[in-house]
Design an enzyme around this catalytic site. Sequence first.
Site, PDB file in Angstrom:
ATOM      1  N   HIS A 164       9.960  -9.173   4.751  1.00 17.43           N
ATOM      2  CA  HIS A 164       9.191 -10.112   3.929  1.00 17.43           C
ATOM      3  C   HIS A 164       8.137  -9.332   3.124  1.00 17.43           C
ATOM      4  O   HIS A 164       7.449  -8.484   3.684  1.00 17.43           O
ATOM      5  CB  HIS A 164       8.518 -11.148   4.837  1.00 17.43           C
ATOM      6  CG  HIS A 164       7.994 -12.318   4.069  1.00 17.43           C
ATOM      7  ND1 HIS A 164       8.702 -13.489   3.906  1.00 17.43           N
ATOM      8  CD2 HIS A 164       6.845 -12.477   3.387  1.00 17.43           C
ATOM      9  CE1 HIS A 164       7.996 -14.317   3.165  1.00 17.43           C
ATOM     10  NE2 HIS A 164       6.864 -13.724   2.834  1.00 17.43           N
ATOM     11  N   HIS A 166       4.990  -7.919   1.917  1.00 20.03           N
ATOM     12  CA  HIS A 166       3.627  -8.031   2.452  1.00 20.03           C
ATOM     13  C   HIS A 166       2.932  -6.685   2.425  1.00 20.03           C
ATOM     14  O   HIS A 166       3.570  -5.648   2.256  1.00 20.03           O
ATOM     15  CB  HIS A 166       3.658  -8.553   3.899  1.00 20.03           C
ATOM     16  CG  HIS A 166       4.171  -7.547   4.886  1.00 20.03           C
ATOM     17  ND1 HIS A 166       5.511  -7.194   4.979  1.00 20.03           N
ATOM     18  CD2 HIS A 166       3.541  -6.796   5.824  1.00 20.03           C
ATOM     19  CE1 HIS A 166       5.680  -6.286   5.932  1.00 20.03           C
ATOM     20  NE2 HIS A 166       4.496  -6.021   6.465  1.00 20.03           N
ATOM     21  N   LYS A 314      12.971  13.256   1.318  1.00 19.02           N
ATOM     22  CA  LYS A 314      12.246  14.487   1.594  1.00 19.02           C
ATOM     23  C   LYS A 314      11.677  14.390   3.006  1.00 19.02           C
ATOM     24  O   LYS A 314      11.009  13.396   3.341  1.00 19.02           O
ATOM     25  CB  LYS A 314      11.116  14.650   0.580  1.00 19.02           C
ATOM     26  CG  LYS A 314      10.118  15.752   0.910  1.00 19.02           C
ATOM     27  CD  LYS A 314      10.729  17.123   0.768  1.00 19.02           C
ATOM     28  CE  LYS A 314       9.765  18.215   1.212  1.00 19.02           C
ATOM     29  NZ  LYS A 314      10.410  19.556   1.192  1.00 19.02           N
TER      30      LYS A 314
HETATM   31  O1  G1P Z   1      15.094  24.333   5.235  1.00 15.55           O
HETATM   32  P1  G1P Z   1      15.715  23.069   5.785  1.00 15.55           P
HETATM   33  O2  G1P Z   1      15.815  23.075   7.286  1.00 15.55           O
HETATM   34  O3  G1P Z   1      17.007  22.732   5.130  1.00 15.55           O
HETATM   35  O4  G1P Z   1      14.690  21.925   5.365  1.00 15.55           O
HETATM   36  C1  G1P Z   1      13.791  21.283   6.218  1.00 15.55           C
HETATM   37  O5  G1P Z   1      12.663  22.106   6.494  1.00 15.55           O
HETATM   38  C2  G1P Z   1      11.836  22.443   5.388  1.00 15.55           C
HETATM   39  C3  G1P Z   1      10.650  23.221   5.909  1.00 15.55           C
HETATM   40  O6  G1P Z   1       9.895  22.490   6.841  1.00 15.55           O
HETATM   41  C4  G1P Z   1      11.384  21.194   4.619  1.00 15.55           C
HETATM   42  O7  G1P Z   1      10.722  21.596   3.450  1.00 15.55           O
HETATM   43  C5  G1P Z   1      12.579  20.309   4.261  1.00 15.55           C
HETATM   44  O8  G1P Z   1      12.106  19.127   3.669  1.00 15.55           O
HETATM   45  C6  G1P Z   1      13.363  19.998   5.537  1.00 15.55           C
HETATM   46  O9  G1P Z   1      14.486  19.203   5.242  1.00 15.55           O
END
Ligand code: G1P
Lengths: 351, 351
Positions: A164, A166, A314
């Site tokens: 909903h 809000h 992200k």
């Molecule tokens: O490098 P990876 O494991 O693909 O990515 C992961 O770790 C990174 C470092 O903490 C982050 O910036 C990414 O958003 C996350 O998905």
Amino acid sequence: ATTFRASEHQHIRYNPLQDEWVLVSAHRMKRPWQGQVEPPLLTTVPRHDPHNPLCPGATRANGEVNPYYEGTFLFDNDFPALQPDAPSPGPSDHPLFQAEAARGVCKVMCFHPWSDVTLPLMSVPEIRAVVDAWASVTEELGAQYPWVQIFENKGAMMGCSNPHPHCQVWASSFLPDVAQREERSQRAYQSQHGEPLLMEYGRQELLRKDRLVLTSEHWLVLVPFWAVWPFQTLLLPRRHVRRLPELTPAERDDLAYIMKKLLTKYDNLFETSFPYSMGWHGAPMGSEAGANWDHWQLHAHYYPPLLRSATVRKFMVGYEMLAQAQRDLTPEQAAERLRALPEVHYRLGQK
Amino acid sequence: ATTFRASEHQHIRYNPLQDEWVLVSAHRMKRPWQGQVEPPLLTTVPRHDPHNPLCPGATRANGEVNPYYEGTFLFDNDFPALQPDAPSPGPSDHPLFQAEAARGVCKVMCFHPWSDVTLPLMSVPEIRAVVDAWASVTEELGAQYPWVQIFENKGAMMGCSNPHPHCQVWASSFLPDVAQREERSQRAYQSQHGEPLLMEYGRQELLRKDRLVLTSEHWLVLVPFWAVWPFQTLLLPRRHVRRLPELTPAERDDLAYIMKKLLTKYDNLFETSFPYSMGWHGAPMGSEAGANWDHWQLHAHYYPPLLRSATVRKFMVGYEMLAQAQRDLTPEQAAERLRALPEVHYRLGQK
Ligand SMILES: O=P(O)(O)O[C@H]1O[C@H](CO)[C@@H](O)[C@H](O)[C@H]1O
Ligand SMILES: O=P(O)(O)O[C@H]1O[C@H](CO)[C@@H](O)[C@H](O)[C@H]1O
């Protein structure tokens, strides 16, 4: 030597409002994504569900029955993180073990009687009613509390447990962490440069143009130079306004109109009901409301998690939690994509 | 007046290491959860998958072939957020638009040749090999870079895109945000109190006991007084140690042993492979490594997102992003639950 290009060469940028740095590594968008994807959206939210505690006429957890409201509806959160009467933990016995009293109230505000709409699908007058309700609740709770945090968690991805439309309002007896940072930075900037940080910032972005998303008679929307989330934006009035209740009727109408445009662009970006957390920051209130807060400029932050598509977000994890925020496209690239999107909602255009 | 009880009455606590406050509202655990639940774990990870770029003998994105490694294996990240040679953005033309050069390297470290194990399921000597590899990579990259961030994102919920047990190492030409905060706080504490902040903190927690999770001859694990994540912990050496490479062989063995115990408790808490981001913080290195960094104490932070069960996490959204971190159980309650858990892994106990 190679010429610097922000979209090719990683660099760090400073956030002067919150005194933080972000690592911008735009070349990283090239890497493939094999990680978690978000579950697809539940597209069939019923317009009215008598068992949903946010609906008109529904019974809430505490036994109270909602009125058959027709516009916005404000009520006390049944599971508040802040209560008005918590006793104080008392003086601390060691500098490494400091606790302090926290008092406050938590409210929930429904934007509309229907569960199957969101702000961008509401009419401008309906959104204007939300703006008015935000201004009133700020005034009401600000009479007692120094900080009134209005925020909306939209979408299951953002921990929102109810579809909903809000938002929430948490008012506290203390200035929360982020408010303290913004207070320090804005005060220091004013005393050094003689004008509010965000007034000068807005003016500069109007000149530089490459981070602007939308402009209207009274408002600006831009991707800040120091944005952390992929499509983060900052919503600013053009006039020096310290708090929501100070907005004129014309500014409120125009705010409703620019919010509808921004949120429509957000939904259009990945053709999904775009998740985000957003919230308003304005000058502190409470017993100190009468002090000089001219260094404050009212603004709203939008923090949307999506990066690549409706299901790929992200993750702010590992490096971000332990070291520093990192982003995978430049703020200028994000602004350009948002600018290019239509201002008609993809679900309405299809008709 | 009512007597203050941390588990009943919300209050705020100060994090003297990172200069932040957290709102503790333990009474909120009573609210029902109707929001997003996480997808259940893929329980069948194959021990060896020739298409997984982290496996021995596999071909990576850049065409390189991994050796048939038998212990840990360190290699360059094929999609690095930091590269050694990025040009500088040049001087900034305005105090609100500050950018600076960022250079560095990103590496990936596999913990084990098998994809179907995690640290708590590895033997103490195998974990000890990881500790040694952490110390070596810190020494190697610290010769050139002031900050070497070792971190592990574990679990899809933490954005980890590959189930093979591994961590990452990002070394940078700048002190990241969190490092700067810890540097400022530890330096100020030392100059005011004449000893390292975390040495005094560890000693106090040993006396107070209610936040301790595990102790061994050389190490402590506790839920910090200011913890933000529900089951966050801090891992500290008892001796004053500034950086990983300084650890003695006995301290390294003991670290492997206490890590295995901690991570076993974590897995046992909700009988799942417990997701988290963790990372090491030690004194800055690079060209300034020889300066006086005695105010630093080596430590690791564990930030696990789960709150109620294997599928219900804490969302750090809305209020947390816009105002201040908030937690739903006290650090003392979390420590008590972790202390009470068995030190034998639920998957090994069932045999
Ligand atoms: O490098 P990876 O494991 O693909 O990515 C992961 O770790 C990174 C470092 O903490 C982050 O910036 C990414 O958003 C996350 O998905
Ligand atoms: O109050 P809600 O919507 O149930 O809860 C949501 O928003 C709160 C305020 O940002 C967070 O503390 C919770 O973690 C989140 O799930």
